[in-house]
Design an enzyme around this catalytic site. Sequence first.
Site, PDB file in Angstrom:
ATOM      1  N   SER A 253       6.240 -68.361 -53.004  1.00 54.96           N
ATOM      2  CA  SER A 253       6.627 -67.253 -52.049  1.00 54.96           C
ATOM      3  C   SER A 253       7.720 -67.249 -50.998  1.00 54.96           C
ATOM      4  CB  SER A 253       5.257 -66.966 -51.236  1.00 54.96           C
ATOM      5  OG  SER A 253       5.494 -67.710 -50.426  1.00 54.96           O
ATOM      6  N   LYS A 254       7.968 -66.369 -50.784  1.00 55.77           N
ATOM      7  CA  LYS A 254       9.375 -66.188 -50.549  1.00 55.77           C
ATOM      8  C   LYS A 254       9.422 -67.175 -48.595  1.00 55.77           C
ATOM      9  CE  LYS A 254       9.955 -61.180 -50.000  1.00 55.77           C
ATOM     10  NZ  LYS A 254      10.272 -60.188 -51.785  1.00 55.77           N
ATOM     11  N   ARG A 255       7.517 -66.149 -48.447  1.00 52.42           N
ATOM     12  CA  ARG A 255       7.621 -66.736 -46.933  1.00 52.42           C
ATOM     13  C   ARG A 255       7.675 -68.259 -47.186  1.00 52.42           C
ATOM     14  NH1 ARG A 255       8.182 -61.777 -46.096  1.00 52.42           N
ATOM     15  NH2 ARG A 255       6.848 -60.303 -46.711  1.00 52.42           N
ATOM     16  N   GLU A 406      13.524 -56.713 -44.531  1.00 54.95           N
ATOM     17  CA  GLU A 406      12.688 -57.009 -46.512  1.00 54.95           C
ATOM     18  C   GLU A 406      12.797 -55.214 -47.380  1.00 54.95           C
ATOM     19  OE1 GLU A 406      11.045 -58.712 -49.210  1.00 54.95           O
ATOM     20  OE2 GLU A 406      11.200 -60.014 -46.810  1.00 54.95           O
TER      21      GLU A 406
END
Length: 502
Positions: A253-255, A406
């Site tokens: 995940s981009k987190r 975002e």
Amino acid sequence: MSQPVRTRIAPSPTGAPHLGTVYMALFNLAFARKHGGQFILRIEDTDRKRSSTESEKAIFKALRWAGIEWDEGPDCGGQYGPYRQSERLDLYEREINRLIENGHAYRCFCTPQRLNELRAKQIANKETPRYDGLCLSLSPEESARRAKSEPFVVRMKIPESGTCEFTDELRGQVSIEWAQIDHQVIRKSDGFPTYHLANVVDDHEMAISHVIRGEEWISSTPKHVLLYQYLGWQCPVFAHLPLLRNPDKSKLSKRKNPTGIFYFRDAGFLPEALLNYLGMMGYTLPDQREIFSLDELIETFDIKRISLGGPIFDLAKLKWLNGRYLREKLNPAEVIDRLQTWKANPEFLGKIMPFALQRLETFSDFFPLAQFLLSEQPIYTHEDLVGKMEPDQPAKLLKIAEWELEKTSSWDRDTLSSVFQKMAEVEDLKLKQLLPLFFMAMSGSTVSLPLFDGIALLGPDLTRMRLRHALELLSANGQGLSKKGIKKLEKEYANRYGERID
Ligand code: GLU
């Protein structure tokens, strides 16, 4: 194999091109090439609200940067075109009508309100939320009559009981109970087909022999198998690949990881090293070689060698591999050449120069000023970051900036400036109180180039990683956000900033 091998990837042009797309493309390409077949790029843009032309263009660019080439696609054509779903609507309509006529699908006129109530009731009774089939009882005449004046969706019929069995090349026999599967909507009220219908129609019409895709689609496969059956078509071979994972084994995940393809380009990775590393995700060459080219992967490719344990995408390992490429695969002159292609070229330096020039006395001043745009991550301390702010303020502001950025679709100076203006207003801060934190997080300095121009040049992927790095630094010093803290902030954020985040 009797049928010619044809594989495809079918990305949706919604947002930044994802690493997972290159990963899937690589194995589809390797399989097709190994068997002398074709590899196709299809754009699945039936979600009208979320699809964009910019995103589609970015997909082409990102795949090409990574070294992936396709034989047929929206940009290069082919005998099974068009390759963009929004240009194939007649085809879907024809098949949807055929499904309705043959009694395999039906119009549903239920209002969103009724569906919400039904869902809530089922959840309260601990049942799997599922459409209850109310509109199944409408006669064909009544259904056709109401369709003239009322909005409707079309749903496919799903057997009441029993199991769906299908074969997955990597997993063998898979069984999923029909009771777990909803009467899937195949045509939305805007007249567009849903993913499931369009995907099946296209895979058939484009003569796709092998559907090689991520394991998140396994639970959808019974619906697809049933649609093939309803439409009287032969199913392709299915192979669901394991998903890439973060080092903590959660889904990539981009987190937690860079996931945008352009991150790797902008942070200075070699595309061939990235492709090599993705080729090692769940896969090993028969002789266990670690460094291999795309051609070498193709030469020995055997889909059965893919292992199902979730492959860990580890940035540190990729960097190590990239370093080996620089030293073992390129000579110094080639490295200089590639460095120029990357950022040491008149075009990129030309974007920095107008700002840098304001502050230059000698050439020696240039590189220190531009350094933050030429490095993956600037270095600074926790104290530098917090500056004069209250201890709990920086983490919140960084997180909110992450959410706000975002949502921004265009990444230019003015848009970025308005994002921070809005933040200052909502937070009741002066811009000059807000900005030092972001100057530090982005550039590691308070005297760098103008912030918004700097962020514009950094691009969304590097920016996101820098915000994340700053948040991690705060956490390491006891000033980060807990999971609970993030949840609370999310609610506050939704109220104060006026929009929901997904
Ligand atoms: N449009 C789907 C996606 O975005 C394609 C899935 C598939 O390969 O069937 O991943």
